[in-house]
Every structure is written in C-alpha cells, then in structure tokens.
Motif scaffolding. Sequence first.
Motif, mmCIF file in Angstrom:
data_model
loop_
_atom_site.group_PDB
_atom_site.id
_atom_site.type_symbol
_atom_site.label_atom_id
_atom_site.label_comp_id
_atom_site.label_asym_id
_atom_site.label_seq_id
_atom_site.Cartn_x
_atom_site.Cartn_y
_atom_site.Cartn_z
ATOM 1 N N ALA A 64 -15.523 43.673 6.416
ATOM 2 C CA ALA A 64 -15.371 45.078 6.068
ATOM 3 C C ALA A 64 -14.377 45.802 6.981
ATOM 4 C CB ALA A 64 -16.732 45.775 6.112
ATOM 5 N N LYS A 65 -14.484 45.571 8.277
ATOM 6 C CA LYS A 65 -13.579 46.254 9.214
ATOM 7 C C LYS A 65 -12.155 45.759 9.057
ATOM 8 C CE LYS A 65 -17.202 47.193 12.515
ATOM 9 N NZ LYS A 65 -17.848 46.773 13.734
ATOM 10 N N ALA A 66 -11.990 44.465 8.896
ATOM 11 C CA ALA A 66 -10.652 43.905 8.704
ATOM 12 C C ALA A 66 -10.030 44.455 7.428
ATOM 13 C CB ALA A 66 -10.708 42.384 8.660
ATOM 14 N N LEU A 67 -10.823 44.597 6.373
ATOM 15 C CA LEU A 67 -10.316 45.148 5.123
ATOM 16 C C LEU A 67 -9.864 46.595 5.307
ATOM 17 C CD1 LEU A 67 -9.748 44.886 2.120
ATOM 18 C CD2 LEU A 67 -12.116 45.538 1.686
ATOM 19 N N GLN A 68 -10.633 47.382 6.050
ATOM 20 C CA GLN A 68 -10.239 48.769 6.315
ATOM 21 C C GLN A 68 -8.912 48.822 7.068
ATOM 22 O OE1 GLN A 68 -13.639 50.248 8.481
ATOM 23 N NE2 GLN A 68 -14.391 51.364 6.698
ATOM 24 N N ILE A 69 -8.752 47.948 8.043
ATOM 25 C CA ILE A 69 -7.517 47.924 8.824
ATOM 26 C C ILE A 69 -6.347 47.481 7.949
ATOM 27 C CG2 ILE A 69 -6.351 46.809 10.766
ATOM 28 C CD1 ILE A 69 -9.192 46.692 12.099
ATOM 29 N N LYS A 70 -6.566 46.479 7.119
ATOM 30 C CA LYS A 70 -5.510 46.018 6.216
ATOM 31 C C LYS A 70 -5.130 47.110 5.221
ATOM 32 C CE LYS A 70 -6.531 41.089 6.438
ATOM 33 N NZ LYS A 70 -6.865 39.887 5.648
ATOM 34 N N GLU A 71 -6.123 47.838 4.738
ATOM 35 C CA GLU A 71 -5.856 48.939 3.815
ATOM 36 C C GLU A 71 -4.988 49.999 4.498
ATOM 37 O OE1 GLU A 71 -8.362 52.307 1.315
ATOM 38 O OE2 GLU A 71 -9.416 50.536 2.044
ATOM 39 N N LYS A 72 -5.313 50.313 5.733
ATOM 40 C CA LYS A 72 -4.515 51.262 6.502
ATOM 41 C C LYS A 72 -3.087 50.741 6.678
ATOM 42 C CE LYS A 72 -4.684 53.865 10.819
ATOM 43 N NZ LYS A 72 -5.413 54.097 12.071
ATOM 44 N N ALA A 73 -2.944 49.432 6.878
ATOM 45 C CA ALA A 73 -1.623 48.821 7.012
ATOM 46 C C ALA A 73 -0.823 48.925 5.715
ATOM 47 C CB ALA A 73 -1.746 47.367 7.446
ATOM 48 N N VAL A 74 -1.495 48.788 4.577
ATOM 49 C CA VAL A 74 -0.820 48.937 3.280
ATOM 50 C C VAL A 74 -0.229 50.345 3.174
ATOM 51 C CG1 VAL A 74 -1.175 49.095 0.781
ATOM 52 C CG2 VAL A 74 -2.155 47.182 2.060
ATOM 53 N N TYR A 75 -1.022 51.351 3.525
ATOM 54 C CA TYR A 75 -0.532 52.724 3.450
ATOM 55 C C TYR A 75 0.619 52.950 4.429
ATOM 56 C CZ TYR A 75 -4.998 53.320 1.017
ATOM 57 O OH TYR A 75 -6.057 53.192 0.165
ATOM 58 N N GLY A 76 0.519 52.367 5.613
ATOM 59 C CA GLY A 76 1.599 52.476 6.587
ATOM 60 C C GLY A 76 2.872 51.795 6.097
ATOM 61 N N LEU A 77 2.703 50.646 5.457
ATOM 62 C CA LEU A 77 3.844 49.924 4.903
ATOM 63 C C LEU A 77 4.542 50.757 3.829
ATOM 64 C CD1 LEU A 77 5.464 47.255 4.805
ATOM 65 C CD2 LEU A 77 3.843 46.473 3.070
ATOM 66 N N VAL A 78 3.774 51.365 2.967
ATOM 67 C CA VAL A 78 4.354 52.200 1.913
ATOM 68 C C VAL A 78 5.128 53.369 2.531
ATOM 69 C CG1 VAL A 78 3.816 53.747 -0.010
ATOM 70 C CG2 VAL A 78 2.677 51.536 0.164
ATOM 71 N N ARG A 79 4.548 53.996 3.544
ATOM 72 C CA ARG A 79 5.243 55.097 4.222
ATOM 73 C C ARG A 79 6.541 54.611 4.876
ATOM 74 N NH1 ARG A 79 -0.195 56.248 5.524
ATOM 75 N NH2 ARG A 79 -0.902 58.127 4.460
ATOM 76 N N ALA A 80 6.490 53.420 5.487
ATOM 77 C CA ALA A 80 7.691 52.860 6.124
ATOM 78 C C ALA A 80 8.763 52.545 5.084
ATOM 79 C CB ALA A 80 7.328 51.614 6.927
ATOM 80 N N PHE A 81 8.364 51.990 3.943
ATOM 81 C CA PHE A 81 9.331 51.727 2.875
ATOM 82 C C PHE A 81 9.957 53.032 2.387
ATOM 83 C CE2 PHE A 81 7.169 47.513 1.525
ATOM 84 C CZ PHE A 81 8.087 46.753 2.236
ATOM 85 N N CYS A 82 9.161 54.073 2.245
ATOM 86 C CA CYS A 82 9.690 55.369 1.802
ATOM 87 C C CYS A 82 10.636 55.961 2.847
ATOM 88 C CB CYS A 82 8.552 56.356 1.520
ATOM 89 S SG CYS A 82 7.641 56.005 0.009
ATOM 90 N N ALA A 83 10.275 55.833 4.110
ATOM 91 C CA ALA A 83 11.096 56.399 5.189
ATOM 92 C C ALA A 83 12.452 55.710 5.302
ATOM 93 C CB ALA A 83 10.355 56.290 6.524
ATOM 94 N N THR A 84 12.516 54.463 4.866
ATOM 95 C CA THR A 84 13.761 53.709 4.966
ATOM 96 C C THR A 84 14.440 53.532 3.607
ATOM 97 O OG1 THR A 84 12.525 51.635 4.826
ATOM 98 C CG2 THR A 84 13.027 52.475 7.042
ATOM 99 N N ASP A 85 14.029 54.307 2.620
ATOM 100 C CA ASP A 85 14.590 54.267 1.261
ATOM 101 C C ASP A 85 14.557 52.871 0.641
ATOM 102 O OD1 ASP A 85 15.141 57.014 1.092
ATOM 103 O OD2 ASP A 85 17.038 56.755 2.176
ATOM 104 N N GLN A 86 13.479 52.141 0.883
ATOM 105 C CA GLN A 86 13.294 50.815 0.296
ATOM 106 C C GLN A 86 12.208 50.880 -0.779
ATOM 107 O OE1 GLN A 86 13.145 47.458 3.101
ATOM 108 N NE2 GLN A 86 13.519 48.965 4.728
#
Length: 127
Positions: A64-86
């Motif tokens: 459960a905790k690992a899934l929460q952290i991975k979910e947070k990473a997914v959102y961070g990845l999406v933000r990073a892709f948006c910030a770099t126009d990818q």
Amino acid sequence: EVEDAPVEATTGGEGEEEMPIVVEEEDEEDVKDLTDWIEDAESKQGNAAIPVFHEVIGSEKDGAKALQIKEKAVYGLVRAFCATDQHTQIVTFLETSPFFKAVTKAKCAKIVRQMLDIVSSLAPKQF
C-alpha cells in the motif's frame, strides 16, 4: 498502544489441517528508498527529475505505501513532462508503463483522471 505485529489467519476447511498464514505489515524501511527518490526528484528541475520518477514507478516494491509513493511519482512525472513540453511522452507513458497493469481498474481510472487534470491545468493550450 498496539504493536505492528503480523496478522495471522488459518487455512483449511472442515477436516483439513489448518496452516497459519502470516501477513506482514509493510515496513517503513521497505519504502524508504522510494521516499528518498521522490524527494530527490521533486528537488530537481525539468529533465533531471524524469529518470528519477521513472525509477520510482518501475521499482519492484509493492504494498500500500509503495503504491502511494509510485502514484505520487506518476503525478510528478506528468508535471515534469509538462514543464519540459514533452506532452506526447505522457501518452507514451500511459500506453507502455507496466504500472497501470499492476493496479486495479478503479485505481487506474483515478490516476488517469488526475493525470488529465494536471495536464489540463499546466498545459491547457497543448491539446
């Protein structure tokens, strides 16, 4: 105060030998490295954060905790892709990431909806 002890159950029906099943609670130390990676990625800018988020999402840790952290990473990845126009990388990630096969359909739908919310707020004119 209740200790975090393993939960025991038994198997076996009527006439069968009962065998204990031990379900261990997820240990904080098990996901400490994932938490550290997330903090590291969030402190980086743009392209530097993307591989770290991918590393967290691709980790073999589960629970459960690992899934929460991975979910947070997914959102961070999406933000990073948006910030770099990818923006097209978001679609590629959705199509190819094994993460979405490892979660329930309901959880997957929740995460994808949140991803769409992030993209629409950070890059409203891209799509």
